[in-house]
Design a protein around this motif. Sequence first.
Motif, PDB file in Angstrom:
ATOM      1  N   SER A   1       0.831  -1.206   0.000  1.00 56.70           N
ATOM      2  CA  SER A   1       0.000   0.000   0.000  1.00 56.70           C
ATOM      3  C   SER A   1       0.865   1.256   0.000  1.00 56.70           C
ATOM      4  CB  SER A   1      -0.924  -0.014   1.219  1.00 56.70           C
ATOM      5  OG  SER A   1      -1.694   1.164   1.269  1.00 56.70           O
ATOM      6  N   ARG A   2       1.908   1.255   0.818  1.00 54.96           N
ATOM      7  CA  ARG A   2       2.831   2.396   0.851  1.00 54.96           C
ATOM      8  C   ARG A   2       3.518   2.567  -0.500  1.00 54.96           C
ATOM      9  NH1 ARG A   2       6.670   1.780   6.070  1.00 54.96           N
ATOM     10  NH2 ARG A   2       5.129   1.293   7.657  1.00 54.96           N
ATOM     11  N   ALA A   3       3.902   1.445  -1.111  1.00 58.30           N
ATOM     12  CA  ALA A   3       4.578   1.496  -2.412  1.00 58.30           C
ATOM     13  C   ALA A   3       3.654   2.073  -3.479  1.00 58.30           C
ATOM     14  CB  ALA A   3       5.059   0.102  -2.809  1.00 58.30           C
ATOM     15  N   GLN A   4       2.381   1.726  -3.434  1.00 58.82           N
ATOM     16  CA  GLN A   4       1.416   2.287  -4.385  1.00 58.82           C
ATOM     17  C   GLN A   4       1.333   3.806  -4.234  1.00 58.82           C
ATOM     18  OE1 GLN A   4      -1.891  -0.129  -3.166  1.00 58.82           O
ATOM     19  NE2 GLN A   4      -1.546  -1.669  -4.760  1.00 58.82           N
ATOM     20  N   ASP A   5       1.303   4.274  -2.986  1.00 55.77           N
ATOM     21  CA  ASP A   5       1.297   5.723  -2.727  1.00 55.77           C
ATOM     22  C   ASP A   5       2.573   6.367  -3.258  1.00 55.77           C
ATOM     23  OD1 ASP A   5      -1.162   5.544  -1.463  1.00 55.77           O
ATOM     24  OD2 ASP A   5      -0.312   5.513   0.564  1.00 55.77           O
ATOM     25  N   TYR A   6       3.699   5.698  -3.024  1.00 53.81           N
ATOM     26  CA  TYR A   6       4.993   6.218  -3.473  1.00 53.81           C
ATOM     27  C   TYR A   6       4.995   6.379  -4.992  1.00 53.81           C
ATOM     28  CZ  TYR A   6      10.070   6.615  -4.106  1.00 53.81           C
ATOM     29  OH  TYR A   6      11.323   7.054  -4.453  1.00 53.81           O
ATOM     30  N   VAL A   7       4.586   5.330  -5.699  1.00 56.82           N
ATOM     31  CA  VAL A   7       4.608   5.360  -7.162  1.00 56.82           C
ATOM     32  C   VAL A   7       3.725   6.491  -7.689  1.00 56.82           C
ATOM     33  CG1 VAL A   7       3.928   4.086  -9.244  1.00 56.82           C
ATOM     34  CG2 VAL A   7       5.206   2.924  -7.422  1.00 56.82           C
TER      35      VAL A   7
ATOM     36  N   ASN B   1       2.728   9.276  -6.099  1.00 55.46           N
ATOM     37  CA  ASN B   1       3.276  10.596  -5.743  1.00 55.46           C
ATOM     38  C   ASN B   1       4.556  10.915  -6.510  1.00 55.46           C
ATOM     39  OD1 ASN B   1       1.213  11.098  -3.890  1.00 55.46           O
ATOM     40  ND2 ASN B   1       2.314  10.104  -2.226  1.00 55.46           N
ATOM     41  N   ALA B   2       5.404   9.906  -6.709  1.00 56.22           N
ATOM     42  CA  ALA B   2       6.646  10.121  -7.460  1.00 56.22           C
ATOM     43  C   ALA B   2       6.340  10.499  -8.904  1.00 56.22           C
ATOM     44  CB  ALA B   2       7.523   8.873  -7.405  1.00 56.22           C
ATOM     45  N   GLN B   3       5.354   9.827  -9.504  1.00 55.27           N
ATOM     46  CA  GLN B   3       5.001  10.138 -10.894  1.00 55.27           C
ATOM     47  C   GLN B   3       4.469  11.562 -11.015  1.00 55.27           C
ATOM     48  OE1 GLN B   3       5.718   8.047 -13.602  1.00 55.27           O
ATOM     49  NE2 GLN B   3       5.421  10.067 -14.528  1.00 55.27           N
ATOM     50  N   ALA B   4       3.678  11.988 -10.038  1.00 54.08           N
ATOM     51  CA  ALA B   4       3.149  13.354 -10.054  1.00 54.08           C
ATOM     52  C   ALA B   4       4.289  14.370  -9.981  1.00 54.08           C
ATOM     53  CB  ALA B   4       2.180  13.559  -8.894  1.00 54.08           C
ATOM     54  N   MET B   5       5.287  14.091  -9.153  1.00 55.85           N
ATOM     55  CA  MET B   5       6.435  14.990  -9.045  1.00 55.85           C
ATOM     56  C   MET B   5       7.241  15.011 -10.336  1.00 55.85           C
ATOM     57  SD  MET B   5       7.611  14.137  -5.111  1.00 55.85           S
ATOM     58  CE  MET B   5       8.682  15.553  -4.876  1.00 55.85           C
ATOM     59  N   LEU B   6       7.485  13.833 -10.908  1.00 55.40           N
ATOM     60  CA  LEU B   6       8.238  13.755 -12.163  1.00 55.40           C
ATOM     61  C   LEU B   6       7.502  14.484 -13.279  1.00 55.40           C
ATOM     62  CD1 LEU B   6       9.365  10.016 -11.970  1.00 55.40           C
ATOM     63  CD2 LEU B   6      10.871  12.024 -11.871  1.00 55.40           C
ATOM     64  N   ASP B   7       6.179  14.361 -13.305  1.00 50.82           N
ATOM     65  CA  ASP B   7       5.376  15.054 -14.319  1.00 50.82           C
ATOM     66  C   ASP B   7       5.505  16.567 -14.213  1.00 50.82           C
ATOM     67  OD1 ASP B   7       4.509  12.634 -15.302  1.00 50.82           O
ATOM     68  OD2 ASP B   7       2.547  12.691 -14.303  1.00 50.82           O
ATOM     69  N   ASN B   8       5.844  17.045 -13.009  1.00 54.98           N
ATOM     70  CA  ASN B   8       6.018  18.481 -12.775  1.00 54.98           C
ATOM     71  C   ASN B   8       7.486  18.896 -12.799  1.00 54.98           C
ATOM     72  OD1 ASN B   8       3.292  19.630 -12.329  1.00 54.98           O
ATOM     73  ND2 ASN B   8       3.218  18.086 -10.713  1.00 54.98           N
ATOM     74  N   GLY B   9       8.339  17.999 -13.284  1.00 49.53           N
ATOM     75  CA  GLY B   9       9.757  18.319 -13.417  1.00 49.53           C
ATOM     76  C   GLY B   9      10.516  18.345 -12.107  1.00 49.53           C
ATOM     77  N   VAL B  10       9.985  17.686 -11.091  1.00 49.34           N
ATOM     78  CA  VAL B  10      10.614  17.668  -9.774  1.00 49.34           C
ATOM     79  C   VAL B  10      11.145  16.267  -9.492  1.00 49.34           C
ATOM     80  CG1 VAL B  10      10.226  17.970  -7.292  1.00 49.34           C
ATOM     81  CG2 VAL B  10       9.061  19.458  -8.931  1.00 49.34           C
TER      82      VAL B  10
ATOM     83  N   LEU C   1      13.589   0.299 -12.616  1.00 42.69           N
ATOM     84  CA  LEU C   1      12.462   0.510 -11.714  1.00 42.69           C
ATOM     85  C   LEU C   1      12.910   1.005 -10.351  1.00 42.69           C
ATOM     86  CD1 LEU C   1      10.681  -2.903 -12.406  1.00 42.69           C
ATOM     87  CD2 LEU C   1       9.992  -0.680 -13.334  1.00 42.69           C
ATOM     88  N   THR C   2      12.057   1.807  -9.728  1.00 42.61           N
ATOM     89  CA  THR C   2      12.289   2.134  -8.326  1.00 42.61           C
ATOM     90  C   THR C   2      11.931   0.917  -7.489  1.00 42.61           C
ATOM     91  OG1 THR C   2      10.038   2.941  -7.946  1.00 42.61           O
ATOM     92  CG2 THR C   2      11.679   4.560  -8.718  1.00 42.61           C
ATOM     93  N   LEU C   3      12.403   0.904  -6.259  1.00 42.79           N
ATOM     94  CA  LEU C   3      12.058  -0.177  -5.347  1.00 42.79           C
ATOM     95  C   LEU C   3      10.540  -0.254  -5.174  1.00 42.79           C
ATOM     96  CD1 LEU C   3      13.840  -1.165  -2.117  1.00 42.79           C
ATOM     97  CD2 LEU C   3      11.416  -0.639  -2.012  1.00 42.79           C
ATOM     98  N   ALA C   4       9.889   0.905  -5.087  1.00 42.72           N
ATOM     99  CA  ALA C   4       8.437   0.932  -4.930  1.00 42.72           C
ATOM    100  C   ALA C   4       7.741   0.272  -6.121  1.00 42.72           C
ATOM    101  CB  ALA C   4       7.945   2.363  -4.749  1.00 42.72           C
ATOM    102  N   GLN C   5       8.226   0.535  -7.328  1.00 41.63           N
ATOM    103  CA  GLN C   5       7.641  -0.096  -8.511  1.00 41.63           C
ATOM    104  C   GLN C   5       7.827  -1.609  -8.466  1.00 41.63           C
ATOM    105  OE1 GLN C   5       9.831   2.379 -11.321  1.00 41.63           O
ATOM    106  NE2 GLN C   5       7.899   3.197 -12.118  1.00 41.63           N
TER     107      GLN C   5
END
Length: 198
Positions: free
Chosen positions: A75-81, A83-92, A183-187
Motif C-alpha cells: 500500500s505504501r509502495a502504491q502511494d509512493y509510485v 506521488n513520485a510520478q506526479a512529481m516527475l510530471d512536474n519536473g521535480v 524501476l524504483t524499489l516501490a515499482q
Amino acid sequence: MKKMTRQAVFRKLAALYERMASAYAETSAAIGLSCEGCEDNCCTSFFQHHTYVEWLYLWQGLNRLPEEKRNEYVSRAQDYVRNAQAMLDNGVRPNIMCPLNDDGLCGVYEHRLMICRMHGVVNTLRQPNGRQLSFPGCFKCQELTSGMEDVPVLDRTDLYKELVKLEMGLLGSKIKSMPKVDLTLAQMIVMGPPELNR
C-alpha cells in the motif's frame, strides 16, 4: 554463464552483499562517516534499480513477512509510485520516504538492494567501455572529505561485475530477450515478483 538454481543464486547474492557491507564499513570508517545523528535520510533518495536478481531477492524478503505487514508495504509502495510520478510530471525529482522504512529501519534489511547498501561513501565504477564514473557520497561524506588529501574511495566495479554474473546465472539464455529493468524499489513492490518463466 551457465544457468543456476534460484537457491544457488540467492546464496551467492547474500555472500556478495556481505562483501559489500565489509567494503562499505572499511571505507566509511576511514572517512569517519556514520549515519548516527544525521539530519538527512538517504531512504528518501530517488534510485532506479536494474537487475532481476535483486528484484526477486527483495520479494523473497517480502514473502517472509506476515501478510498484514507485506500488504502495508504494498500500500505504501502504491502511494509512493503515484506521488513520485506526479512529481516527475512536474519536473521535480522525487524526495519521498522509501515505503519499506519503518521509523528509520528497513523492513527487509537483509534483502535490501545494492544501491541501498553502497550509498553514502565516495565510490567509483569502471564501465565496460573503460569510462570511469565517480560519486562524491552523501552530503555528510562530502563535508568530512572536503579537506582530505587522500580521500578513501570504494571501487565498486568488481562488486557490480559479480552482480552481473548472478543476473546471468539467474536468467541464463533469457537474458538477451528479457526487458531491461529500470524501476524504483516501490515499482518493484507494486508489480510483484518478476515473471521469469516466459
